[in-house]
Write a protein that holds these residues in place. Structure first.
Motif, PDB file in Angstrom:
ATOM      1  N   ASN A  94       7.342  -3.044  -8.115  1.00  0.00           N
ATOM      2  CA  ASN A  94       7.856  -4.164  -8.902  1.00  0.00           C
ATOM      3  C   ASN A  94       9.081  -4.796  -8.245  1.00  0.00           C
ATOM      4  O   ASN A  94       9.236  -6.022  -8.236  1.00  0.00           O
ATOM      5  N   THR A  95       9.952  -3.947  -7.701  1.00  0.00           N
ATOM      6  CA  THR A  95      11.143  -4.461  -7.022  1.00  0.00           C
ATOM      7  C   THR A  95      10.765  -5.310  -5.820  1.00  0.00           C
ATOM      8  O   THR A  95      11.315  -6.402  -5.612  1.00  0.00           O
ATOM      9  N   ASN A  99      11.497  -9.347  -5.728  1.00  0.00           N
ATOM     10  CA  ASN A  99      12.380  -9.815  -4.664  1.00  0.00           C
ATOM     11  C   ASN A  99      11.630 -10.651  -3.638  1.00  0.00           C
ATOM     12  O   ASN A  99      12.182 -11.617  -3.087  1.00  0.00           O
ATOM     13  N   ILE A 251      18.029  -4.869  -6.233  1.00  0.00           N
ATOM     14  CA  ILE A 251      17.810  -5.872  -7.268  1.00  0.00           C
ATOM     15  C   ILE A 251      18.889  -5.725  -8.332  1.00  0.00           C
ATOM     16  O   ILE A 251      19.282  -4.611  -8.704  1.00  0.00           O
ATOM     17  N   VAL A 270      12.163  -2.158 -12.806  1.00  0.00           N
ATOM     18  CA  VAL A 270      12.514  -2.149 -11.385  1.00  0.00           C
ATOM     19  C   VAL A 270      13.458  -0.980 -11.107  1.00  0.00           C
ATOM     20  O   VAL A 270      13.777  -0.199 -12.013  1.00  0.00           O
ATOM     21  N   ILE A 271      13.883  -0.849  -9.863  1.00  0.00           N
ATOM     22  CA  ILE A 271      14.687   0.308  -9.472  1.00  0.00           C
ATOM     23  C   ILE A 271      15.981   0.397 -10.274  1.00  0.00           C
ATOM     24  O   ILE A 271      16.372   1.472 -10.736  1.00  0.00           O
ATOM     25  N   SER A 272      16.669  -0.729 -10.453  1.00  0.00           N
ATOM     26  CA  SER A 272      17.957  -0.703 -11.151  1.00  0.00           C
ATOM     27  C   SER A 272      17.798  -0.282 -12.609  1.00  0.00           C
ATOM     28  O   SER A 272      18.589   0.520 -13.117  1.00  0.00           O
ATOM     29  N   GLN A 295      17.150   3.618  -2.084  1.00  0.00           N
ATOM     30  CA  GLN A 295      17.203   2.163  -2.088  1.00  0.00           C
ATOM     31  C   GLN A 295      18.157   1.642  -1.013  1.00  0.00           C
ATOM     32  O   GLN A 295      17.831   0.701  -0.281  1.00  0.00           O
TER      33      GLN A 295
END
Length: 319
Positions: A94-95, A99, A251, A270-272, A295
């Motif tokens: 997803n990230t 992006n 992100i 997402v990652i964040s 990341q």
């Protein structure tokens, strides 16, 4: 020989430019500048380098009572855990997708806006347009998330208008594919105007004689844009592209967190947000630190690779 050596020594003493100036000389001369430099240096040290001490908890079974230093090492068990999780690969995908979409849609937008504004003849309208375009940059994502919900939700202003006109409501925020398009559009709206400032500043450094030469050669507006303006801002474009490629795995937390909802978590997580949910809300700090470290390493690899390719192609990189 002695006379010539003495003469040379005398010239060196008389010419202050040839004297070797020590560190104290420059400190005294530029005292205020060095004092001002202490502020950003202190910020970087305190908030960028000092927190790197906590990276070690990614390799430990972190216990909040024992602290980062005394917690036991876990033989990379945290990384084995995240790399065996299907949800981790989903948030990485997803990230990259979001992006990548920002790179495809959002990166050219400020360039096009800057070219259009630069071609405006009416100076007052140019200034007003530029101000209106970069104002959204100063809005926090909490406010933008509220505006988006009020406008694009199933019962929001736009869908209410569509329904009033006899149409069917559009799933801007409820369909995951429509949400991705909405996410990209909101990013362009919020960031394009601010990025335009950088390109307009680069355009002011282009020699006006090049435009005059293009007029003599019979070039129209499009010709001058293609052969003069774009080559003139090419170094700026390359540097900003390298920086954005370097952040392809990084992100911002605020944007997806304030725009996402439970119906679109297949693309919105997402990652964040994953680090926030797993690392902070679930108090699994080792996993959060490991994902964040992964990341950062991937971002560094992308940055170095894009800079290397740029220099090989003949452009100026970041270094």
């Amino acid at each position: 020989m002695n006379n010539s050596a003495a003469l040379e020594k005398r010239k060196t003493i008389e010419n202050p430019l040839k004297r070797k100036k020590g560190f104290e000389y420059y400190i005294k001369r530029d005292f205020l500048l060095y004092l001002m430099l202490c502020i950003p240096v202190a910020y970087i040290v305190l908030f960028k380098y000092a927190p790197m001490y906590g990276i070690q908890i990614a390799f430990k079974d972190y216990n909040i009572f024992q602290g980062a230093g005394k917690s036991p090492w876990n033989d990379f068990a945290t990384f084995k855990q995240i790399f065996s999780s299907l949800q981790f690969y989903q948030v990485v995908r997803n990230t990259l997708v979001l992006n990548g979409l920002d790179l495809i849609v959002g990166f050219p937008a400020p360039i096009l806006l800057a070219l259009l504004i630069n071609e405006l003849i009416w100076t007052k309208f140019k200034k007003v347009s530029q101000t209106i375009l970069y104002l959204p940059h100063f809005l926090s994502w909490v406010i933008i998330g509220g505006i988006v919900a009020q406008l694009l939700s199933p019962t929001g202003m736009i869908n209410s208008l569509i329904t009033h006109m006899g149409g069917e409501p559009l799933p801007f925020l409820t369909n995951k594919y429509a949400w991705v398009a909405t996410y990209a559009f909101i990013g362009v709206w919020q960031n394009a105007g601010w990025g335009t400032i950088l390109y307009l500043a680069a355009m002011t450094g282009i020699d006006r004689q090049l435009y005059e030469a293009a007029d003599v050669d019979g070039s129209g507006r499009l010709g001058k844009i293609w052969y003069v303006t774009l080559p003139g801002i090419r170094p700026t474009i390359v540097i900003l592209l390298i920086l954005q490629l370097g952040n392809i795995m990084a992100i911002n937390f605020d944007r997806p967190f304030n725009v996402q909802n439970n119906l679109v978590m297949d693309f919105g997580d997402v990652i964040s947000t994953y680090v926030y949910r797993v690392g902070i809300q679930s108090a699994n700090f080792s996993v959060g630190a490991a994902v964040g470290l992964f990341q950062s390493v991937i971002c560094l690899i992308f940055l170095l690779t894009s800079n290397f390719i740029s220099r090989k192609l003949g452009d100026n990189g970041i270094w």
